[in-house]
Design an enzyme around this catalytic site. Sequence first.
Site, mmCIF file in Angstrom:
data_model
loop_
_atom_site.group_PDB
_atom_site.id
_atom_site.type_symbol
_atom_site.label_atom_id
_atom_site.label_comp_id
_atom_site.label_asym_id
_atom_site.label_seq_id
_atom_site.Cartn_x
_atom_site.Cartn_y
_atom_site.Cartn_z
ATOM 1 N N HIS A 226 0.872 -1.176 0.000
ATOM 2 C CA HIS A 226 0.000 0.000 0.000
ATOM 3 C C HIS A 226 0.910 1.227 0.000
ATOM 4 O O HIS A 226 1.425 1.619 1.037
ATOM 5 C CB HIS A 226 -0.862 -0.065 1.270
ATOM 6 C CG HIS A 226 -1.812 1.070 1.453
ATOM 7 N ND1 HIS A 226 -3.179 0.928 1.284
ATOM 8 C CD2 HIS A 226 -1.621 2.360 1.836
ATOM 9 C CE1 HIS A 226 -3.778 2.072 1.555
ATOM 10 N NE2 HIS A 226 -2.853 2.969 1.894
ATOM 11 N N HIS A 228 1.669 5.216 -0.714
ATOM 12 C CA HIS A 228 1.243 6.588 -0.987
ATOM 13 C C HIS A 228 2.339 7.253 -1.832
ATOM 14 O O HIS A 228 3.512 6.869 -1.777
ATOM 15 C CB HIS A 228 1.015 7.351 0.313
ATOM 16 C CG HIS A 228 -0.259 6.976 0.995
ATOM 17 N ND1 HIS A 228 -1.269 7.870 1.249
ATOM 18 C CD2 HIS A 228 -0.701 5.782 1.479
ATOM 19 C CE1 HIS A 228 -2.276 7.260 1.857
ATOM 20 N NE2 HIS A 228 -1.946 5.989 2.007
ATOM 21 N N CYS A 259 -3.521 11.187 4.511
ATOM 22 C CA CYS A 259 -3.394 10.732 5.896
ATOM 23 C C CYS A 259 -3.497 11.948 6.808
ATOM 24 O O CYS A 259 -2.629 12.836 6.748
ATOM 25 C CB CYS A 259 -2.067 10.013 6.122
ATOM 26 S SG CYS A 259 -1.811 9.530 7.847
ATOM 27 N N ASN A 268 -3.101 7.482 -2.269
ATOM 28 C CA ASN A 268 -2.461 6.271 -2.769
ATOM 29 C C ASN A 268 -1.955 6.474 -4.190
ATOM 30 O O ASN A 268 -2.368 7.406 -4.884
ATOM 31 C CB ASN A 268 -3.466 5.105 -2.792
ATOM 32 C CG ASN A 268 -3.784 4.594 -1.414
ATOM 33 O OD1 ASN A 268 -4.862 4.837 -0.905
ATOM 34 N ND2 ASN A 268 -2.856 3.895 -0.806
#
Length: 321
Positions: A226, A228, A259, A268
């Site tokens: 995952h 970013h 975030c 993302n």
Amino acid sequence: MANSADVLNHLLGHPPASLRPITYNYLVPNLKGLQNLLRASDAVRPAVPRSDHAQHLQDPKAPPTPPPSPKEQEEAEPAPITSTEDPNEMPSNKPGLNDPVKPDLSSASEIQTEISIFTAATEAFSKANTNCSIAESLERCKDIVALAKSRNIPARGYVSVALGCPYEGLDVSPSRVAEITASLLEMGVDEVSVADTTGMGTAPRTRDLLKTLSSAGIANQDLALHFHDTYGQALVNTVVSLEHGIRTFDSSVGGLGGCPFSKGATGNIATEDLVYCLHSLGATTGVNVDKIAEIGAWISTKLDRPNDSRAGKAVLARLRT
């Protein structure tokens, strides 16, 4: 504004028309959250059988469920795994393989449910994000996963800030990440998404983390990554992960996300950028990048925010000429 229960009841009771199964993934912060989800779901469709332990978790006053008969147990035994395919092999990009698959009309409007649970690789971020220590968050997760599995609901674990923390900096221990990931898998989650929540990850540090996870006995098939794209490294880190054998990646159309606990953290990696990159490397995704680019542009307009996908904007420019 509607509350969470109203939104949930509407989603489950009025699914949008679809030619494919629809999967809703719910972030579950605690056991009560999953219990509320199940009550709403059971009001719309019958509950599936559950174990005595999970029945107690959902309703401590409920009578125990009789044990299954030997015949039922035999029928419930999973079939042996006979596949000889290499799970790390990346399929070649043959003509038509990335075109849309013909819809399965037999599954129209079928609703599928998944849940996600979160913990973190640093104590400071765990306190900020879940208001508890890492150990406390893992303890919370155990009952959530037990109840979910008893109801045949897939559960996904997340380990946040695995490659950099807004409070503790770049010095996040890969061994600690591996330990937390193993704990989630041992309690029964189907997959763990190891997250570069801040986008601070680099190619060398991503490679070191993946090596540590492998050394800890964690299989690539049990992992997702995952990334970013805060510092523009998400695609680079994706390619490093592909070379390591990872085949599951999180993304968001138009690069949506962020975030709240990490100043400057962007969303993302854009789905359009990820799919375009994968196709250029010869991977088969089954995803039509033109359609994804159109969705990214649409949602960005609806949210009145810039479209952060470079590939998406280039694809749209080509389609409009």
